[in-house]
Design an enzyme around this catalytic site. Structure first.
Site, PDB file in Angstrom:
ATOM      1  N   GLU A  13       0.810  -1.217   0.000  1.00  0.00           N
ATOM      2  CA  GLU A  13       0.000   0.000   0.000  1.00  0.00           C
ATOM      3  C   GLU A  13       0.844   1.268   0.000  1.00  0.00           C
ATOM      4  O   GLU A  13       0.341   2.350  -0.344  1.00  0.00           O
ATOM      5  CB  GLU A  13      -0.947  -0.012   1.199  1.00  0.00           C
ATOM      6  CG  GLU A  13      -1.977  -1.136   1.127  1.00  0.00           C
ATOM      7  CD  GLU A  13      -2.840  -1.247   2.354  1.00  0.00           C
ATOM      8  OE1 GLU A  13      -3.990  -1.723   2.222  1.00  0.00           O
ATOM      9  OE2 GLU A  13      -2.379  -0.883   3.461  1.00  0.00           O
ATOM     10  N   GLY A  79     -12.632  -3.965   1.156  1.00  0.00           N
ATOM     11  CA  GLY A  79     -13.682  -4.820   0.603  1.00  0.00           C
ATOM     12  C   GLY A  79     -14.898  -3.988   0.252  1.00  0.00           C
ATOM     13  O   GLY A  79     -15.388  -3.202   1.068  1.00  0.00           O
ATOM     14  N   ILE A 152     -13.394  -9.218   6.273  1.00  0.00           N
ATOM     15  CA  ILE A 152     -14.761  -9.647   6.008  1.00  0.00           C
ATOM     16  C   ILE A 152     -14.800 -10.502   4.745  1.00  0.00           C
ATOM     17  O   ILE A 152     -14.459 -10.047   3.657  1.00  0.00           O
ATOM     18  CB  ILE A 152     -15.712  -8.435   5.865  1.00  0.00           C
ATOM     19  CG1 ILE A 152     -15.644  -7.563   7.126  1.00  0.00           C
ATOM     20  CG2 ILE A 152     -17.140  -8.913   5.615  1.00  0.00           C
ATOM     21  CD1 ILE A 152     -16.016  -8.264   8.416  1.00  0.00           C
ATOM     22  N   MET A 172      -9.732  -2.352   7.936  1.00  0.00           N
ATOM     23  CA  MET A 172      -9.353  -2.634   9.320  1.00  0.00           C
ATOM     24  C   MET A 172      -8.619  -1.502  10.046  1.00  0.00           C
ATOM     25  O   MET A 172      -8.211  -1.680  11.193  1.00  0.00           O
ATOM     26  CB  MET A 172      -8.471  -3.896   9.361  1.00  0.00           C
ATOM     27  CG  MET A 172      -9.180  -5.150   8.876  1.00  0.00           C
ATOM     28  SD  MET A 172      -8.105  -6.594   8.767  1.00  0.00           S
ATOM     29  CE  MET A 172      -7.668  -6.839  10.493  1.00  0.00           C
ATOM     30  N   GLU A 173      -8.469  -0.326   9.400  1.00  0.00           N
ATOM     31  CA  GLU A 173      -7.677   0.732  10.036  1.00  0.00           C
ATOM     32  C   GLU A 173      -8.299   2.127   9.996  1.00  0.00           C
ATOM     33  O   GLU A 173      -8.052   2.948  10.878  1.00  0.00           O
ATOM     34  CB  GLU A 173      -6.279   0.822   9.377  1.00  0.00           C
ATOM     35  CG  GLU A 173      -5.416  -0.398   9.535  1.00  0.00           C
ATOM     36  CD  GLU A 173      -5.704  -1.474   8.510  1.00  0.00           C
ATOM     37  OE1 GLU A 173      -5.473  -2.662   8.805  1.00  0.00           O
ATOM     38  OE2 GLU A 173      -6.180  -1.124   7.394  1.00  0.00           O
ATOM     39  N   ASP A 196     -11.744  -6.629  -3.240  1.00  0.00           N
ATOM     40  CA  ASP A 196     -12.666  -7.765  -3.161  1.00  0.00           C
ATOM     41  C   ASP A 196     -14.039  -7.247  -2.778  1.00  0.00           C
ATOM     42  O   ASP A 196     -14.201  -6.059  -2.480  1.00  0.00           O
ATOM     43  CB  ASP A 196     -12.169  -8.794  -2.137  1.00  0.00           C
ATOM     44  CG  ASP A 196     -12.064  -8.194  -0.739  1.00  0.00           C
ATOM     45  OD1 ASP A 196     -13.083  -8.191  -0.027  1.00  0.00           O
ATOM     46  OD2 ASP A 196     -10.966  -7.719  -0.377  1.00  0.00           O
TER      47      ASP A 196
END
Length: 228
Positions: A13, A79, A152, A172-173, A196
Site C-alpha cells: 500500500e 472490501g 470480512i 481494518m484501520e 474484493d
C-alpha cells in the site's frame, strides 16, 4: 510549509509512494518505520502501521506528536460493500466509523461521536485527483468507510453491515485513524481501492487484486499531493 502524513497498513500500500517521493530520512519509533521526504513544497511522512485498529491508532498519534503533521491521508485497499462499488473502484471517505463497537458506546463514551467526518478540502483534492486519473475501467465514490478487527469474507456479515451502517466499503484501520485525528483536531481522509467484495469469494479476489488496488489508491494520493 505543509506536512502531510500518509499511512498504509501493508507494504504494497505504500511501496509506490516510497518510489515516487524523494525520501531523505528514515526513523523507527515503537516498531513503526517512518519515511521522511518531500514532493513539490510539501513535507511528507510515509509510514506502514500494520493491520488492525490499535496499530493504526498508535501510528497516527506518533505522526501527530513526533512529526507534527498538518493532515493525514490513509491509503490502501478495502472490501466493497455498496452495490455500486466494483473491484478496483476508489472510495473516498466522507466519514468513518467502527463496525465492531456498539453505536451506543460510541455516542455515550469519549469522544461522544458515532462517526468521524473527513476533511472537506482533502475530499475535494481526492475528487480532483480521481477525475484526472479516471478511466472507463473504474469509478470513484464518496461515502462511509467502516473498520473492524477482521477481514470480512462472509456474505451474511456483509448483508448485516450494509443494513446497520450503509457503508461503501470495509477495512481494518481507517476508523481508528479518523478517531485519533479527530481528537487531535487534525484533518484526515481515507482513500481505498477495492480488492474484493467482502463476500464468500473475498479471499480469491483479494489475492488477485491486492497489488492492483493498492497501486490505484497510491496513484490517487500522489495526485492529491500535487493538488494540495
Amino acid at each position: 510549509m505543509k506536512k502531510i502524513g500518509i499511512i498504509g497498513a501493508m507494504a504494497p500500500e505504500i511501496e509506490l509512494l516510497k518510489n515516487k517521493i524523494d525520501i531523505n530520512r528514515e526513523d523507527n519509533i515503537a516498531g513503526f518505520d517512518f519515511f521522511l521526504g518531500s514532493i513539490d513544497d510539501k513535507d511528507v511522512i510515509i509510514t506502514r502501521c500494520g493491520e488492525g485498529k490499535v496499530n493504526a491508532a498508535s501510528c497516527t498519534q506518533i505522526l501527530i506528536d513526533r512529526f507534527g503533521v498538518d493532515s493525514i491521508i490513509n491509503t490502501g485497499i478495502a472490501g466493497g460493500l455498496h452495490e455500486s462499488v466494483k473491484i478496483c473502484d476508489v472510495v473516498i471517505s466522507n466519514n468513518v466509523t467502527h463496525h465492531d463497537v456498539r453505536k451506543a458506546q460510541m455516542k455515550n463514551c469519549f469522544p461522544y461521536r458515532d462517526c468521524f467526518e473527513s476533511d472537506e478540502k482533502l475530499i475535494e483534492a481526492a475528487i480532483k485527483a480521481c477525475k484526472s486519473h479516471h478511466s472507463e475501467n473504474w469509478n470513484y465514490h464518496i461515502g462511509r468507510i467502516i473498520s473492524g478487527e477482521s477481514f470480512i469474507q462472509d456474505s451474511k456479515i456483509k448483508k448485516n453491515l450494509l443494513r446497520d451502517y450503509s457503508p461503501h466499503c470495509v477495512e481494518m484501520e481507517g476508523s481508528a485513524i479518523g478517531h485519533v485525528a479527530y481528537i487531535n483536531n487534525i484533518p484526515f481522509v481515507v482513500i481505498r481501492s477495492i480488492s474484493d467484495n467482502a463476500d464468500d469469494e473475498a479471499t480469491i479476489s483479494y489475492n488477485d487484486f491486492e497489488t492492483i488496488a493498492a497501486n490505484k489508491s497510491a496513484e490517487i494520493v500522489l495526485g492529491m499531493l500535487q493538488i494540495l
